[in-house]
Write a protein that holds these residues in place. Sequence first.
Motif: not given
Length: 200
Positions: A92, A114, A112
Amino acid sequence: MTRTPPTRVTRVRCWRWHRNPLRRHSDVVEAWIVLATWILVVLGGAFAGTAAALSVDSAFSARRAQVHAETAVLTDDAARTPPAGSGYEDGRVWATVRWTAPDGTVHNDRTKVFPGAPAGSRVTVWTNHSDRLVSAPLSTGEAALQSALTGVLAASSTGVAVWTAGWLVRTCRMRRRLSEWDEEWKRIGPEWRNFSSGGT
């Protein structure tokens, strides 16, 4: 000539617990040491394992009670590729998110997400009582598994420690007994040899 049949030696189980002419006081003490060691291995291991598992589970429960989930949105597009790390990255990327706390205040922080997530995407974040982002707590299943593994490890470690202590005590007693036998043989050995050779 009649052959005498060989004498069959019968092994007596738990002979240290039965009265017999060959049983010495040291044999009884050794039997009690072995019994006490195994009782402490089982009970001590079970107690230590249960206590450790309950302690870890309580810590996880307290952690879950101190954080709560919030829905946040990305303020900018997330990077499409994660930075080259040292092998500890989870795939990520870091991005800025915005969320509204229960008291109506708006907060911004980095978390964090994707890679490639567009601005405006909704993500779930975890906050503490100060409305600061924190790591997500373990799920109930994960916490139960971790508690169980901790309990097994604590029980095994305690059992090994108790068994080692009992083995050391038994070994010390065996060495002392062998030393006593050696001293006794030094005292009666000459008399036995004289008797065997027909001396007076």
